[in-house]
Design a protein around this motif. Sequence first.
Motif, mmCIF file in Angstrom:
data_model
loop_
_atom_site.group_PDB
_atom_site.id
_atom_site.type_symbol
_atom_site.label_atom_id
_atom_site.label_comp_id
_atom_site.label_asym_id
_atom_site.label_seq_id
_atom_site.Cartn_x
_atom_site.Cartn_y
_atom_site.Cartn_z
ATOM 1 N N VAL A 104 -13.392 81.201 -62.507
ATOM 2 C CA VAL A 104 -11.532 80.915 -62.518
ATOM 3 C C VAL A 104 -11.154 79.385 -62.871
ATOM 4 O O VAL A 104 -10.406 78.931 -63.739
ATOM 5 C CB VAL A 104 -11.724 81.045 -61.020
ATOM 6 N N ALA B 176 -10.086 86.893 -65.074
ATOM 7 C CA ALA B 176 -9.920 85.350 -65.257
ATOM 8 C C ALA B 176 -11.366 84.907 -66.877
ATOM 9 O O ALA B 176 -11.036 84.143 -66.810
ATOM 10 C CB ALA B 176 -9.600 84.630 -64.058
ATOM 11 N N SER C 63 -4.564 85.091 -63.876
ATOM 12 C CA SER C 63 -5.277 85.735 -62.803
ATOM 13 C C SER C 63 -6.173 84.293 -61.732
ATOM 14 O O SER C 63 -6.748 84.581 -61.104
ATOM 15 C CB SER C 63 -6.748 85.804 -63.744
ATOM 16 N N ARG C 64 -6.152 83.585 -62.890
ATOM 17 C CA ARG C 64 -6.545 81.863 -61.981
ATOM 18 C C ARG C 64 -5.697 81.240 -61.413
ATOM 19 O O ARG C 64 -6.090 81.246 -59.328
ATOM 20 C CB ARG C 64 -6.670 80.533 -62.996
ATOM 21 N N SER D 87 -6.215 83.962 -57.830
ATOM 22 C CA SER D 87 -7.798 84.444 -57.223
ATOM 23 C C SER D 87 -7.147 82.841 -56.539
ATOM 24 O O SER D 87 -7.756 83.325 -55.510
ATOM 25 C CB SER D 87 -8.282 83.621 -58.678
ATOM 26 N N ALA E 151 -10.643 87.250 -60.546
ATOM 27 C CA ALA E 151 -11.213 86.378 -61.039
ATOM 28 C C ALA E 151 -12.603 87.156 -62.508
ATOM 29 O O ALA E 151 -12.312 86.094 -63.186
ATOM 30 C CB ALA E 151 -12.342 86.235 -59.916
#
Length: 479
Positions: free
Chosen positions: A395, A444, A413-414, A417, A441
Motif C-alpha cells: 500500500v 493497490a 485503493s491506497r 486501505s 490492498a
Amino acid sequence: MTFAPFAAIFIIAWLWVVLRNLEKGITFVIAVLPFGMFAAISLAGLSLLLANFLAMLTIAALVVRRMASRTSGTTVMLPPESRYLVFFAGYALFSAFILVRLFEGDFLVFPLNLNAGTTQVSISYPSAMWLLRPSGSNLSQSFYILLSCGFFLAAISAAKRWGSHVIEFGLVCAAWINIILGILDFLALDDLLAIIRTADYSLANQQQMGGFARVIGGFSEPASFAAASSTLTAYFTMSALIGRKSRDVVLATGNMVCTVLAFSSTGTVALLGAGVLILLHARGFLTNTLSRTFAHALVILAAAVVFATCLFVLLTPATDLISDMIQRLILEKRNSMSGIERRAWAYTAFVAFWETWGLGAGAGSLRGNGLLSVLMGSVGLPGVIAFAGFLYYAVLKPIGHQDAEIQRMFYASRVSSLTLLCSMLLSATTADPTLLLMSVAALAAVSRDASVRVSNNLGRDEETAHQPGMPLQGTDMRS
C-alpha cells in the motif's frame, strides 16, 4: 450444525459464476462482503459468514486448478508483500499452537468469548478474565488469518490473469449492496433483513443517537457497518476525483451517508481520516487536466452541499444532534463503560506483549482494542514487523509510471486501505486482517505491479530505439 437455507441461493449463484470463469469467484466474494451478519453455516455457537465460506471455496478451487495444471519444476516467486504476509500468517499459526502453550497460566487475559472468563476485574464493565490458556479461539482465529492471507494471494493471482477489474467490479457491487442494505435498515425493515442476519452475534439494531436510530445495514452493530462504509467512501471518492465517473460520485455519496447514519465514533474517525488522506493525495487528481465541465460540476456540487447543509441546520434540530454526537462519541466516550472496558482490553494486550518477551501470547488467545495492541499482544514483535512490511510493499510504497487508469486504481485503493486501517487501529479486537482490507490492498499491489511493467516496457523501448546500428524513431532507412 445448521445451514442457512437462503445462503443456498448465493452458493448456486457463486457456482454459476465460477463455472464460467473461476477468477470471477474473487469478484463474487468481494461483492457479498456487506453481508456482515449472513452466516452460511453455524456450528456449536460459531458462525461461518457467507463471504468467508465462499472465499474458502474459491481459494480451494484455484489451488486445485493450479496443482492440476502445474508442470514439473515450476517454482512460484512471491512478490515482497506476499512474502511478508505469508510470514505473518505462518507466525500467527505458530503462536496460536505453540506460544499459547509455552506461556499458559502465566498471566491474565480477556478471552475473545466474553462470557468464558472466570474473574470479573471491575464493577465498571462486565468483561471477565482468565489465566492464559489454549481455547477454540486459537483455532478459529488462525483459520480466519490464513483465510484472509490466502484470499490476498488468490486476488493477486486472479487480477494478474484477468485484470484489475476482477477486484474493482467486486468493490462496485459491494458498494451498491451496502447502500441498499443501509436503506433497508434505515426504513426499519427488520423482518426482511432477518433473512441475512443468521450469525450467532449480538444484534445491536435498537441503539439511538439524538432520537435517531443508528443504521447497521447488513452488519451486527454500527461500528462494523461504519468501518466498511467509510472504506468504500474513500475508494470511490478518490476514484471519482481522478477518473471523473458519475457512478463513483453516487457510490461515494451513498456510502458516506451510510457512514454518518451509523453514528459511530469508529466511522467518524475513519471518515475524517479519509478526508485527510484524500487531501494528502490531492496531487493525484489536481495534476490531471481539469475539464471545464468537471470543474463546473464540482463547483455546483459544492454549492449544493453547502446550501443543503444550511437548510438542514436551520430547519431541523441538527445542531442539537451534532452536539449530542460530539458529546457522546468523542468527549464522553473515554469515560463511558465501553471506553473503560476497551482501555482495559488494550492494556492487558500490551501486558501480554511484555510478559511474553515480545513474542506474543498467540493468535486468538486474547481480546485487545485497536489493531496495534491486538497484534502486539497476539503475534508479538515478529508479527507486527511482518504486517508492517506487508503494508509498506502493498500500500505505502510509491507507484512508478503515472498511467491515468493505473494511477486512479492505485491511489483509490491506497486511500481506502489506510481508511480501513484507521478504523482498525481504533476498534479492532482480533488480529485478522479481514477480507475487505485484503481486497483493497491486493488492488493497490496489482496496480503498482502494472505500473512497474509499463515503466519497464517504456524503458526497453527507449533502449532499443537508441541501440547502435538501430535506426532512431522517425529515421528513413532509404536515405
